[in-house]
Design a protein around this motif. Sequence first.
Motif, PDB file in Angstrom:
ATOM      1  N   ILE A   1       0.875  -1.168   0.000  1.00  0.00           N
ATOM      2  CA  ILE A   1       0.000   0.000   0.000  1.00  0.00           C
ATOM      3  C   ILE A   1       0.913   1.219   0.000  1.00  0.00           C
ATOM      4  O   ILE A   1       1.722   1.399   0.913  1.00  0.00           O
ATOM      5  CB  ILE A   1      -0.905   0.039   1.258  1.00  0.00           C
ATOM      6  CG1 ILE A   1      -1.631  -1.299   1.443  1.00  0.00           C
ATOM      7  CG2 ILE A   1      -1.878   1.202   1.167  1.00  0.00           C
ATOM      8  CD1 ILE A   1      -2.494  -1.720   0.297  1.00  0.00           C
ATOM      9  N   ALA A   2       0.824   2.040  -1.030  1.00  0.00           N
ATOM     10  CA  ALA A   2       1.682   3.215  -1.179  1.00  0.00           C
ATOM     11  C   ALA A   2       0.941   4.467  -0.755  1.00  0.00           C
ATOM     12  O   ALA A   2      -0.170   4.721  -1.227  1.00  0.00           O
ATOM     13  CB  ALA A   2       2.144   3.347  -2.633  1.00  0.00           C
ATOM     14  N   VAL A   3       1.559   5.235   0.132  1.00  0.00           N
ATOM     15  CA  VAL A   3       0.923   6.464   0.624  1.00  0.00           C
ATOM     16  C   VAL A   3       1.888   7.628   0.449  1.00  0.00           C
ATOM     17  O   VAL A   3       2.970   7.644   1.055  1.00  0.00           O
ATOM     18  CB  VAL A   3       0.520   6.339   2.107  1.00  0.00           C
ATOM     19  CG1 VAL A   3      -0.188   7.614   2.574  1.00  0.00           C
ATOM     20  CG2 VAL A   3      -0.381   5.118   2.321  1.00  0.00           C
ATOM     21  N   ASP A   4       1.519   8.580  -0.383  1.00  0.00           N
ATOM     22  CA  ASP A   4       2.353   9.751  -0.638  1.00  0.00           C
ATOM     23  C   ASP A   4       1.634  11.023  -0.215  1.00  0.00           C
ATOM     24  O   ASP A   4       0.426  11.026   0.023  1.00  0.00           O
ATOM     25  CB  ASP A   4       2.702   9.836  -2.132  1.00  0.00           C
ATOM     26  CG  ASP A   4       3.609   8.707  -2.584  1.00  0.00           C
ATOM     27  OD1 ASP A   4       4.634   8.481  -1.922  1.00  0.00           O
ATOM     28  OD2 ASP A   4       3.286   8.057  -3.596  1.00  0.00           O
ATOM     29  N   GLY A   5       2.407  12.096  -0.164  1.00  0.00           N
ATOM     30  CA  GLY A   5       1.827  13.392   0.165  1.00  0.00           C
ATOM     31  C   GLY A   5       2.833  14.284   0.847  1.00  0.00           C
ATOM     32  O   GLY A   5       3.897  13.831   1.277  1.00  0.00           O
TER      33      GLY A   5
ATOM     34  N   VAL B   1       2.728  -1.312   4.284  1.00  0.00           N
ATOM     35  CA  VAL B   1       2.315   0.030   3.894  1.00  0.00           C
ATOM     36  C   VAL B   1       3.554   0.911   3.987  1.00  0.00           C
ATOM     37  O   VAL B   1       4.269   0.896   4.993  1.00  0.00           O
ATOM     38  CB  VAL B   1       1.167   0.563   4.777  1.00  0.00           C
ATOM     39  CG1 VAL B   1       1.513   0.539   6.254  1.00  0.00           C
ATOM     40  CG2 VAL B   1       0.764   1.974   4.341  1.00  0.00           C
ATOM     41  N   VAL B   2       3.827   1.629   2.920  1.00  0.00           N
ATOM     42  CA  VAL B   2       5.031   2.461   2.844  1.00  0.00           C
ATOM     43  C   VAL B   2       4.615   3.892   2.543  1.00  0.00           C
ATOM     44  O   VAL B   2       3.862   4.146   1.594  1.00  0.00           O
ATOM     45  CB  VAL B   2       5.990   1.963   1.748  1.00  0.00           C
ATOM     46  CG1 VAL B   2       7.284   2.781   1.760  1.00  0.00           C
ATOM     47  CG2 VAL B   2       6.298   0.476   1.917  1.00  0.00           C
ATOM     48  N   GLU B   3       5.086   4.817   3.347  1.00  0.00           N
ATOM     49  CA  GLU B   3       4.750   6.224   3.130  1.00  0.00           C
ATOM     50  C   GLU B   3       5.968   7.006   2.668  1.00  0.00           C
ATOM     51  O   GLU B   3       7.110   6.668   2.989  1.00  0.00           O
ATOM     52  CB  GLU B   3       4.194   6.858   4.407  1.00  0.00           C
ATOM     53  CG  GLU B   3       5.213   7.079   5.495  1.00  0.00           C
ATOM     54  CD  GLU B   3       4.822   8.209   6.441  1.00  0.00           C
ATOM     55  OE1 GLU B   3       5.063   9.380   6.093  1.00  0.00           O
ATOM     56  OE2 GLU B   3       4.314   7.908   7.526  1.00  0.00           O
ATOM     57  N   GLY B   4       5.703   8.036   1.878  1.00  0.00           N
ATOM     58  CA  GLY B   4       6.800   8.867   1.398  1.00  0.00           C
ATOM     59  C   GLY B   4       6.300   9.938   0.460  1.00  0.00           C
ATOM     60  O   GLY B   4       5.194  10.458   0.615  1.00  0.00           O
ATOM     61  N   ARG B   5       7.119  10.244  -0.537  1.00  0.00           N
ATOM     62  CA  ARG B   5       6.751  11.279  -1.500  1.00  0.00           C
ATOM     63  C   ARG B   5       6.830  10.788  -2.942  1.00  0.00           C
ATOM     64  O   ARG B   5       6.410  11.495  -3.854  1.00  0.00           O
ATOM     65  CB  ARG B   5       7.637  12.512  -1.298  1.00  0.00           C
ATOM     66  CG  ARG B   5       7.245  13.317  -0.053  1.00  0.00           C
ATOM     67  CD  ARG B   5       8.304  14.351   0.288  1.00  0.00           C
ATOM     68  NE  ARG B   5       7.842  15.282   1.303  1.00  0.00           N
ATOM     69  CZ  ARG B   5       7.758  15.008   2.607  1.00  0.00           C
ATOM     70  NH1 ARG B   5       8.101  13.793   3.054  1.00  0.00           N
ATOM     71  NH2 ARG B   5       7.325  15.912   3.477  1.00  0.00           N
TER      72      ARG B   5
ATOM     73  N   ILE C   1       6.462   7.057  -3.467  1.00  0.00           N
ATOM     74  CA  ILE C   1       6.267   5.618  -3.320  1.00  0.00           C
ATOM     75  C   ILE C   1       5.373   5.059  -4.430  1.00  0.00           C
ATOM     76  O   ILE C   1       5.685   4.029  -5.040  1.00  0.00           O
ATOM     77  CB  ILE C   1       5.665   5.286  -1.935  1.00  0.00           C
ATOM     78  CG1 ILE C   1       6.530   5.895  -0.815  1.00  0.00           C
ATOM     79  CG2 ILE C   1       5.566   3.768  -1.761  1.00  0.00           C
ATOM     80  CD1 ILE C   1       7.980   5.467  -0.846  1.00  0.00           C
ATOM     81  N   GLY C   2       4.273   5.738  -4.714  1.00  0.00           N
ATOM     82  CA  GLY C   2       3.359   5.249  -5.736  1.00  0.00           C
ATOM     83  C   GLY C   2       3.770   5.596  -7.152  1.00  0.00           C
ATOM     84  O   GLY C   2       3.227   5.036  -8.114  1.00  0.00           O
ATOM     85  N   THR C   3       4.717   6.518  -7.311  1.00  0.00           N
ATOM     86  CA  THR C   3       5.137   6.937  -8.651  1.00  0.00           C
ATOM     87  C   THR C   3       6.457   6.303  -9.085  1.00  0.00           C
ATOM     88  O   THR C   3       6.603   5.867 -10.221  1.00  0.00           O
ATOM     89  CB  THR C   3       5.289   8.464  -8.720  1.00  0.00           C
ATOM     90  OG1 THR C   3       6.163   8.901  -7.654  1.00  0.00           O
ATOM     91  CG2 THR C   3       3.937   9.149  -8.576  1.00  0.00           C
ATOM     92  N   ALA C   4       7.439   6.235  -8.172  1.00  0.00           N
ATOM     93  CA  ALA C   4       8.767   5.759  -8.543  1.00  0.00           C
ATOM     94  C   ALA C   4       9.164   4.444  -7.875  1.00  0.00           C
ATOM     95  O   ALA C   4       9.793   3.595  -8.498  1.00  0.00           O
ATOM     96  CB  ALA C   4       9.814   6.828  -8.206  1.00  0.00           C
ATOM     97  N   VAL C   5       8.821   4.286  -6.612  1.00  0.00           N
ATOM     98  CA  VAL C   5       9.289   3.102  -5.877  1.00  0.00           C
ATOM     99  C   VAL C   5       8.434   1.881  -6.189  1.00  0.00           C
ATOM    100  O   VAL C   5       8.944   0.819  -6.551  1.00  0.00           O
ATOM    101  CB  VAL C   5       9.316   3.375  -4.359  1.00  0.00           C
ATOM    102  CG1 VAL C   5       9.912   2.173  -3.623  1.00  0.00           C
ATOM    103  CG2 VAL C   5      10.141   4.624  -4.048  1.00  0.00           C
ATOM    104  N   PHE C   6       7.114   2.031  -6.061  1.00  0.00           N
ATOM    105  CA  PHE C   6       6.193   0.929  -6.352  1.00  0.00           C
ATOM    106  C   PHE C   6       5.077   1.400  -7.278  1.00  0.00           C
ATOM    107  O   PHE C   6       3.921   1.554  -6.853  1.00  0.00           O
ATOM    108  CB  PHE C   6       5.601   0.357  -5.061  1.00  0.00           C
ATOM    109  CG  PHE C   6       6.604  -0.267  -4.144  1.00  0.00           C
ATOM    110  CD1 PHE C   6       7.273  -1.423  -4.506  1.00  0.00           C
ATOM    111  CD2 PHE C   6       6.895   0.320  -2.922  1.00  0.00           C
ATOM    112  CE1 PHE C   6       8.213  -2.001  -3.667  1.00  0.00           C
ATOM    113  CE2 PHE C   6       7.834  -0.243  -2.069  1.00  0.00           C
ATOM    114  CZ  PHE C   6       8.493  -1.412  -2.451  1.00  0.00           C
ATOM    115  N   PRO C   7       5.384   1.643  -8.553  1.00  0.00           N
ATOM    116  CA  PRO C   7       4.357   2.126  -9.476  1.00  0.00           C
ATOM    117  C   PRO C   7       3.232   1.121  -9.704  1.00  0.00           C
ATOM    118  O   PRO C   7       2.156   1.501 -10.171  1.00  0.00           O
ATOM    119  CB  PRO C   7       5.141   2.385 -10.771  1.00  0.00           C
ATOM    120  CG  PRO C   7       6.376   1.547 -10.653  1.00  0.00           C
ATOM    121  CD  PRO C   7       6.704   1.520  -9.197  1.00  0.00           C
ATOM    122  N   ALA C   8       3.460  -0.150  -9.363  1.00  0.00           N
ATOM    123  CA  ALA C   8       2.425  -1.173  -9.527  1.00  0.00           C
ATOM    124  C   ALA C   8       1.799  -1.558  -8.188  1.00  0.00           C
ATOM    125  O   ALA C   8       1.218  -2.636  -8.056  1.00  0.00           O
ATOM    126  CB  ALA C   8       3.011  -2.409 -10.202  1.00  0.00           C
ATOM    127  N   ALA C   9       1.916  -0.688  -7.177  1.00  0.00           N
ATOM    128  CA  ALA C   9       1.357  -0.981  -5.852  1.00  0.00           C
ATOM    129  C   ALA C   9      -0.128  -1.307  -5.955  1.00  0.00           C
ATOM    130  O   ALA C   9      -0.856  -0.748  -6.782  1.00  0.00           O
ATOM    131  CB  ALA C   9       1.559   0.210  -4.920  1.00  0.00           C
TER     132      ALA C   9
END
Length: 227
Positions: A10-14, A126-130, A132-140
């Motif tokens: 689960i990717a959480v950015d913001g 669940v991984v949070e960052g800035r 995560i959903g775009t570069a680290v785990f684009p297929a999350a």
Amino acid sequence: MPEHAAGTVIAVDGPAAAGKTTTCLALANTFGLRYLESGRTYRIIAFEALRREIPVDDTREITGLCDELLMESRTESLLTAERYASDKLRETPVNVAVSAVAKIAEVRQRVTGLIRLWAKTQAQCVVEGRDIGTAVFPAARVKFYLTASPEVRAMRRVRQERADSYENVLADVIRRDEADMNRAASPLVAAEDAIRIDTTRLTIDQVTSRMASACRNQGLEIIRQCE
């Protein structure tokens, strides 16, 4: 599967103080997920750079420091190192320095690699960052992008840290937003398929409920309820 494939991610950015940490911890508790705050690693590098008086805008020196810290942390991953006190990593000098460290592409590549290796060992996380959903785990499996007005985020940070004036914290929030959103390497931006939640006028329970519902809709099984 891609090289960085993991279990359920689960990717959480913001941006800062949008509510990522609190809601991620609640999701981790609800669904039995392991939790990772990716930004802590960048803060550790920034903290060590300041301690060693290394210019944080020196790409070669900071990349070398990152490699040195990774070598030193073979028995305790830099991602989860507990020897760094959270309050020290959130002091004003580190808050300012971390933007410079985080925009170095070579450092981001190394931290991204660490995160992917960690996630490979987790069944659900669940991984949070800035990025995560775009570069680290684009297929999350599920992606969220949390945001809120700068004024509300600054007020939250003042209440949480109680270390500076509202005006100074607001200026720092705006500065960090600009740095994160405009850096060349993995800028802060919502993934196209991310579920966007503006937390400005929502309670933590309301945000968590929306995120939990989205996870359930994706078939994520509840392991235990939040306490």
